[in-house]
Design a protein around this motif. Sequence first.
Motif, PDB file in Angstrom:
ATOM      1  N   SER A   1       0.585  -1.243  -0.027  1.00  0.00           N
ATOM      2  CA  SER A   1      -0.014   0.138  -0.098  1.00  0.00           C
ATOM      3  C   SER A   1       0.779   1.057  -0.128  1.00  0.00           C
TER       4      SER A   1
ATOM      5  N   VAL B   1      -3.357  11.724  -8.466  1.00  0.00           N
ATOM      6  CA  VAL B   1      -4.678  12.506  -8.308  1.00  0.00           C
ATOM      7  C   VAL B   1      -4.358  13.814  -7.916  1.00  0.00           C
TER       8      VAL B   1
ATOM      9  N   LEU C   1      -1.224   7.197  -6.286  1.00  0.00           N
ATOM     10  CA  LEU C   1      -2.372   7.781  -6.314  1.00  0.00           C
ATOM     11  C   LEU C   1      -2.344   9.170  -5.668  1.00  0.00           C
TER      12      LEU C   1
ATOM     13  N   SER D   1       4.048   9.251   1.260  1.00  0.00           N
ATOM     14  CA  SER D   1       3.941   7.817   1.443  1.00  0.00           C
ATOM     15  C   SER D   1       5.090   7.262   2.320  1.00  0.00           C
TER      16      SER D   1
ATOM     17  N   ILE E   1       1.123   2.203  -3.606  1.00  0.00           N
ATOM     18  CA  ILE E   1      -0.140   2.603  -4.249  1.00  0.00           C
ATOM     19  C   ILE E   1      -0.503   3.850  -3.566  1.00  0.00           C
ATOM     20  N   VAL E   2      -0.064   4.297  -2.382  1.00  0.00           N
ATOM     21  CA  VAL E   2      -0.465   5.680  -1.733  1.00  0.00           C
ATOM     22  C   VAL E   2       0.397   6.658  -2.591  1.00  0.00           C
TER      23      VAL E   2
END
Length: 425
Positions: A9, A20, A16, A40, A12-13
């Motif tokens: 994760s 984003v 994103l 992150s 992924i953080v």
Amino acid sequence: MKKGIIALSPIIVFVLFYLVTSIIAGDFYKIPITVAFMVSSIYAIILFRDRPLMQRINSFSRGAATEQMMLMIWIFVLAGAFAHSAKSMGSIDATVNLALNFLPPSMIFAGMFLAACFISLSIGTSVGTIAALTPIAVGLAQETGTDLAMMTAIIVGGSLFGDNLSFISDTTIIATQTQGCRLSDKFRVNSFLVFPAAIVILVVYFILGKDTHAPQQVETVQWVKVIPYLTVLITAICGMNVMAVLTLGIILCGIIGLCTGGFADIYAWFGAMGEGILSMGELIIVTMMAGGMLELVKQHGGIDFIIRQLTRRVNSKRGAELSIGSLVSLVDLCTANNTVAILTVGDIAKQIGDRYGVDNKKCASILDTFSCFTQGLIPYGAQLLIAAGLAAINPVSMLPYLYYAYALGVAALLSIIFRYPKRYS
């Protein structure tokens, strides 16, 4: 499954958060990549609460300061000092004028790509090639009005050619060692994939370069100021260590700059080196934070989770080759180091290959090619970071122009799907 996804994760953080916020802002330059890694990294330290806070911070720090990380940082420091010294004393301008005198405008793209391919093949390192050629590419882009991100991406693409194919590349050596085959055999298989991709991209650069305009007036070449770059390229091709090469370049810049008036005095030279080192600050910070975060991911089973998921449904030779390619690519995404990725999955790839009858030479080629393809596209990898640092651009801005990296990935994938080359498939 849940534990493995949680371990991954932090990556992924990072993705994103960066994507984003950049999309919301409508500009990838708005969000510094250092901030994305800070967020992150903090998340990773908070997330893994199986140990006391100081132990987690210590693990992060060990990952940020591994031997390989520190080696990269030393290269960044020396590259920054050399590039800024060369720029301040006029070496880059002289080298750019030399290229403009000898290369017709339509050949500039193709010429720079060929130069990067040849040098990286000779010295076996993409980072050394990028450090040597990026400042020249930046000067050419400014003189010809070419997009800076595209010109820098040409150098990165060419550097991947040698990183993947050279006999003295660390990725080639490790891939052949883990698979138990000879360097020459792996080179033979790899050439079937790499050369067609390089030829296609060379043609593309010929076509794209047709409309490139030469500057109205090209200055006379100051040959003595070209010496630092010629020395760097020649010594690198001869196999000298990249840090020794850059150190020699720095010394030559200082001597020639002081003798020709490029530097007013020795303090001006020291000042140029200092500015160059400081310009690498963001790059060094990103490298260390990425290393720390990825160390926590590795310690908590993120890489093991990827390996398990990709190998549990393999049931054919084609599936085995696809799983090996996917495996090394994903581990490379998690480690930002293609050498480490091959080391991590090499033994597993050997077991998969032996079980399903994959030729060990083809397996070594797949490991090296997929890892180089992935390494050339991750914005937090050493190649894009050092190129972006030397060109003063965002590493993400190069992604649309990394034609050779994409061609390399497509060639590797097609070789698995269509069982090519037949002799080794």
